[in-house]
Design a protein around this motif. Sequence first.
Motif, PDB file in Angstrom:
ATOM      1  N   ILE A 107       0.828  -1.207   0.000  1.00  0.00           N
ATOM      2  CA  ILE A 107       0.000   0.000   0.000  1.00  0.00           C
ATOM      3  C   ILE A 107       0.866   1.262   0.000  1.00  0.00           C
ATOM      4  CG2 ILE A 107      -1.686   1.326   1.339  1.00  0.00           C
ATOM      5  CD1 ILE A 107      -2.874  -1.338   2.261  1.00  0.00           C
ATOM      6  N   ILE A 108       1.980   1.234   0.713  1.00  0.00           N
ATOM      7  CA  ILE A 108       2.890   2.382   0.722  1.00  0.00           C
ATOM      8  C   ILE A 108       3.410   2.660  -0.684  1.00  0.00           C
ATOM      9  CG2 ILE A 108       5.203   3.113   1.437  1.00  0.00           C
ATOM     10  CD1 ILE A 108       4.613   1.772   4.164  1.00  0.00           C
ATOM     11  N   ILE A 109       3.851   1.618  -1.366  1.00  0.00           N
ATOM     12  CA  ILE A 109       4.352   1.778  -2.739  1.00  0.00           C
ATOM     13  C   ILE A 109       3.249   2.322  -3.642  1.00  0.00           C
ATOM     14  CG2 ILE A 109       5.223   0.545  -4.760  1.00  0.00           C
ATOM     15  CD1 ILE A 109       6.551  -1.423  -2.761  1.00  0.00           C
ATOM     16  N   PHE A 110       2.053   1.753  -3.501  1.00  0.00           N
ATOM     17  CA  PHE A 110       0.933   2.188  -4.343  1.00  0.00           C
ATOM     18  C   PHE A 110       0.556   3.636  -4.054  1.00  0.00           C
ATOM     19  CE2 PHE A 110      -3.583   2.809  -5.170  1.00  0.00           C
ATOM     20  CZ  PHE A 110      -3.643   2.466  -6.510  1.00  0.00           C
ATOM     21  N   SER A 111       0.585   4.037  -2.801  1.00  0.00           N
ATOM     22  CA  SER A 111       0.200   5.417  -2.453  1.00  0.00           C
ATOM     23  C   SER A 111       1.180   6.426  -3.035  1.00  0.00           C
ATOM     24  CB  SER A 111       0.106   5.580  -0.935  1.00  0.00           C
ATOM     25  OG  SER A 111       1.379   5.495  -0.326  1.00  0.00           O
ATOM     26  N   PHE A 112       2.470   6.077  -3.097  1.00  0.00           N
ATOM     27  CA  PHE A 112       3.441   6.967  -3.734  1.00  0.00           C
ATOM     28  C   PHE A 112       3.135   7.114  -5.225  1.00  0.00           C
ATOM     29  CE2 PHE A 112       6.588   6.105  -0.168  1.00  0.00           C
ATOM     30  CZ  PHE A 112       6.578   7.411   0.290  1.00  0.00           C
ATOM     31  N   TYR A 113       2.684   6.038  -5.836  1.00  0.00           N
ATOM     32  CA  TYR A 113       2.278   6.098  -7.247  1.00  0.00           C
ATOM     33  C   TYR A 113       0.990   6.909  -7.407  1.00  0.00           C
ATOM     34  CZ  TYR A 113      -0.844   4.426 -10.938  1.00  0.00           C
ATOM     35  OH  TYR A 113      -1.781   4.356 -11.933  1.00  0.00           O
ATOM     36  N   TYR A 114       0.012   6.627  -6.573  1.00  0.00           N
ATOM     37  CA  TYR A 114      -1.324   7.210  -6.710  1.00  0.00           C
ATOM     38  C   TYR A 114      -1.285   8.731  -6.571  1.00  0.00           C
ATOM     39  CZ  TYR A 114      -6.392   7.503  -6.236  1.00  0.00           C
ATOM     40  OH  TYR A 114      -7.728   7.788  -6.423  1.00  0.00           O
ATOM     41  N   TYR A 115      -0.425   9.219  -5.672  1.00  0.00           N
ATOM     42  CA  TYR A 115      -0.304  10.663  -5.443  1.00  0.00           C
ATOM     43  C   TYR A 115       0.965  11.230  -6.081  1.00  0.00           C
ATOM     44  CZ  TYR A 115      -4.041   9.994  -2.037  1.00  0.00           C
ATOM     45  OH  TYR A 115      -5.240   9.690  -1.426  1.00  0.00           O
ATOM     46  N   ASN A 116       1.345  10.652  -7.194  1.00  0.00           N
ATOM     47  CA  ASN A 116       2.549  11.097  -7.886  1.00  0.00           C
ATOM     48  C   ASN A 116       2.516  12.594  -8.161  1.00  0.00           C
ATOM     49  OD1 ASN A 116       3.829  11.430 -10.972  1.00  0.00           O
ATOM     50  ND2 ASN A 116       5.054  10.245  -9.527  1.00  0.00           N
ATOM     51  N   ARG A 117       3.640  13.271  -7.865  1.00  0.00           N
ATOM     52  CA  ARG A 117       3.808  14.713  -8.040  1.00  0.00           C
ATOM     53  C   ARG A 117       2.948  15.532  -7.077  1.00  0.00           C
ATOM     54  NH1 ARG A 117       7.221  12.559 -10.002  1.00  0.00           N
ATOM     55  NH2 ARG A 117       8.014  12.563 -12.119  1.00  0.00           N
ATOM     56  N   LYS A 118       2.363  14.902  -6.089  1.00  0.00           N
ATOM     57  CA  LYS A 118       1.588  15.615  -5.068  1.00  0.00           C
ATOM     58  C   LYS A 118       2.203  15.283  -3.712  1.00  0.00           C
ATOM     59  CE  LYS A 118      -2.592  15.175  -7.872  1.00  0.00           C
ATOM     60  NZ  LYS A 118      -3.945  14.546  -7.974  1.00  0.00           N
ATOM     61  N   PHE A 119       3.313  15.943  -3.411  1.00  0.00           N
ATOM     62  CA  PHE A 119       4.110  15.554  -2.256  1.00  0.00           C
ATOM     63  C   PHE A 119       3.333  15.625  -0.949  1.00  0.00           C
ATOM     64  CE2 PHE A 119       6.894  16.525   1.339  1.00  0.00           C
ATOM     65  CZ  PHE A 119       7.691  15.390   1.331  1.00  0.00           C
ATOM     66  N   ASN A 120       2.518  16.647  -0.776  1.00  0.00           N
ATOM     67  CA  ASN A 120       1.777  16.786   0.479  1.00  0.00           C
ATOM     68  C   ASN A 120       0.874  15.575   0.728  1.00  0.00           C
ATOM     69  OD1 ASN A 120       2.955  19.254   1.025  1.00  0.00           O
ATOM     70  ND2 ASN A 120       1.249  20.457   0.204  1.00  0.00           N
ATOM     71  N   LYS A 121       0.228  15.102  -0.326  1.00  0.00           N
ATOM     72  CA  LYS A 121      -0.643  13.938  -0.195  1.00  0.00           C
ATOM     73  C   LYS A 121       0.176  12.658  -0.014  1.00  0.00           C
ATOM     74  CE  LYS A 121      -4.656  15.797  -2.607  1.00  0.00           C
ATOM     75  NZ  LYS A 121      -5.637  15.620  -3.710  1.00  0.00           N
ATOM     76  N   GLN A 122       1.313  12.583  -0.693  1.00  0.00           N
ATOM     77  CA  GLN A 122       2.196  11.434  -0.503  1.00  0.00           C
ATOM     78  C   GLN A 122       2.664  11.369   0.946  1.00  0.00           C
ATOM     79  OE1 GLN A 122       5.222  12.242  -3.501  1.00  0.00           O
ATOM     80  NE2 GLN A 122       4.494  10.539  -4.763  1.00  0.00           N
ATOM     81  N   ALA A 123       3.073  12.515   1.465  1.00  0.00           N
ATOM     82  CA  ALA A 123       3.584  12.568   2.835  1.00  0.00           C
ATOM     83  C   ALA A 123       2.490  12.222   3.840  1.00  0.00           C
ATOM     84  CB  ALA A 123       4.145  13.960   3.126  1.00  0.00           C
ATOM     85  N   LEU A 124       1.298  12.789   3.654  1.00  0.00           N
ATOM     86  CA  LEU A 124       0.202  12.530   4.585  1.00  0.00           C
ATOM     87  C   LEU A 124      -0.190  11.061   4.567  1.00  0.00           C
ATOM     88  CD1 LEU A 124      -1.908  13.539   6.568  1.00  0.00           C
ATOM     89  CD2 LEU A 124      -3.403  14.067   4.604  1.00  0.00           C
ATOM     90  N   SER A 125      -0.291  10.487   3.373  1.00  0.00           N
ATOM     91  CA  SER A 125      -0.668   9.073   3.282  1.00  0.00           C
ATOM     92  C   SER A 125       0.397   8.194   3.927  1.00  0.00           C
ATOM     93  CB  SER A 125      -0.882   8.662   1.821  1.00  0.00           C
ATOM     94  OG  SER A 125       0.319   8.767   1.080  1.00  0.00           O
ATOM     95  N   TYR A 126       1.678   8.562   3.721  1.00  0.00           N
ATOM     96  CA  TYR A 126       2.732   7.755   4.328  1.00  0.00           C
ATOM     97  C   TYR A 126       2.692   7.841   5.852  1.00  0.00           C
ATOM     98  CZ  TYR A 126       7.027   5.566   5.601  1.00  0.00           C
ATOM     99  OH  TYR A 126       7.918   4.704   6.192  1.00  0.00           O
ATOM    100  N   ILE A 127       2.454   9.018   6.374  1.00  0.00           N
ATOM    101  CA  ILE A 127       2.379   9.184   7.831  1.00  0.00           C
ATOM    102  C   ILE A 127       1.239   8.356   8.409  1.00  0.00           C
ATOM    103  CG2 ILE A 127       1.861  10.843   9.668  1.00  0.00           C
ATOM    104  CD1 ILE A 127       3.372  12.943   7.966  1.00  0.00           C
ATOM    105  N   VAL A 128       0.088   8.389   7.749  1.00  0.00           N
ATOM    106  CA  VAL A 128      -1.072   7.617   8.229  1.00  0.00           C
ATOM    107  C   VAL A 128      -0.778   6.127   8.205  1.00  0.00           C
ATOM    108  CG1 VAL A 128      -3.452   6.964   7.707  1.00  0.00           C
ATOM    109  CG2 VAL A 128      -2.763   9.370   7.587  1.00  0.00           C
ATOM    110  N   ILE A 129      -0.215   5.654   7.091  1.00  0.00           N
ATOM    111  CA  ILE A 129       0.105   4.225   6.972  1.00  0.00           C
ATOM    112  C   ILE A 129       1.153   3.816   7.994  1.00  0.00           C
ATOM    113  CG2 ILE A 129       1.066   2.443   5.454  1.00  0.00           C
ATOM    114  CD1 ILE A 129      -0.097   4.085   3.097  1.00  0.00           C
ATOM    115  N   THR A 130       2.134   4.684   8.225  1.00  0.00           N
ATOM    116  CA  THR A 130       3.186   4.377   9.191  1.00  0.00           C
ATOM    117  C   THR A 130       2.626   4.267  10.594  1.00  0.00           C
ATOM    118  OG1 THR A 130       4.881   5.475   7.865  1.00  0.00           O
ATOM    119  CG2 THR A 130       5.359   5.177  10.189  1.00  0.00           C
ATOM    120  N   LEU A 131       1.701   5.135  10.931  1.00  0.00           N
ATOM    121  CA  LEU A 131       1.065   5.055  12.245  1.00  0.00           C
ATOM    122  C   LEU A 131       0.307   3.733  12.396  1.00  0.00           C
ATOM    123  CD1 LEU A 131      -0.213   8.727  12.702  1.00  0.00           C
ATOM    124  CD2 LEU A 131       1.766   7.626  13.787  1.00  0.00           C
TER     125      LEU A 131
END
Length: 218
Positions: free
Chosen positions: A135-159
């Motif tokens: 899911i982490i890999i997919f979220s980086f793809y899904y929000y490509n070029r949208k760093f704020n969304k990539q970062a937020l999704s990664y933080i949520v998944i990490t938690l």
Amino acid sequence: MSSTNLKILACITMLIDHLGAVFFQEYDIFRIIGRLAFPIFAFLIAEGFFHTHNIKKYLIRLAVSAIISEIPFNLAFNGNIFELGSGLNIFFTLFLGLLSIYIYDNYKRNGLYFVFLIGIIAELLNTDYGILGVIIIFSFYYYNRKFNKQALSYIVITLLLVVVDFASYQIINLQIFSILALIALYFYNNKKGVNLKYLFYIFYPGHLLILGLLKCVL
């Protein structure tokens, strides 16, 4: 920061992490530094999807590398060339993550179902990071070029990864430090840099083999 710079940073932090896991388990600092490696590699897999000239060859390289790396992986972390039920190396997670992107990109209407199915497969195979790794890999793809969304999704998944009983109690607590990798990703300039295409493919099994042999000798 180019993709090559990120790749080198990920390899260095991964080496430090594995040194700690194999030889210095009493020192958390090795594992804390090592938490930066996976999110960077996950990000690079997503970026690789957009830049590769042949996605099928990319998948094959990851799959072959996963198989080749399994013996060094087991040797380094388990002291055996084969360890049933011990989990699969990170290349399997990267392969499944890229596969989820590839399938989603071709079958967007039902693509998310395939993403979660592949994540479940990763969990059943006990790959590093399992379903959340995919899911982490997919979220980086899904929000490509949208760093704020990539970062937020990664933080949520990490938690979620911190909360879920995903690895040892120690690693769960230390996983929160992986969020620091977002600092490096923020400075990514969308450039390739020096061509070190096969760096990770060689470095990963190579350093594990050396660590495994040293572990057997020492």
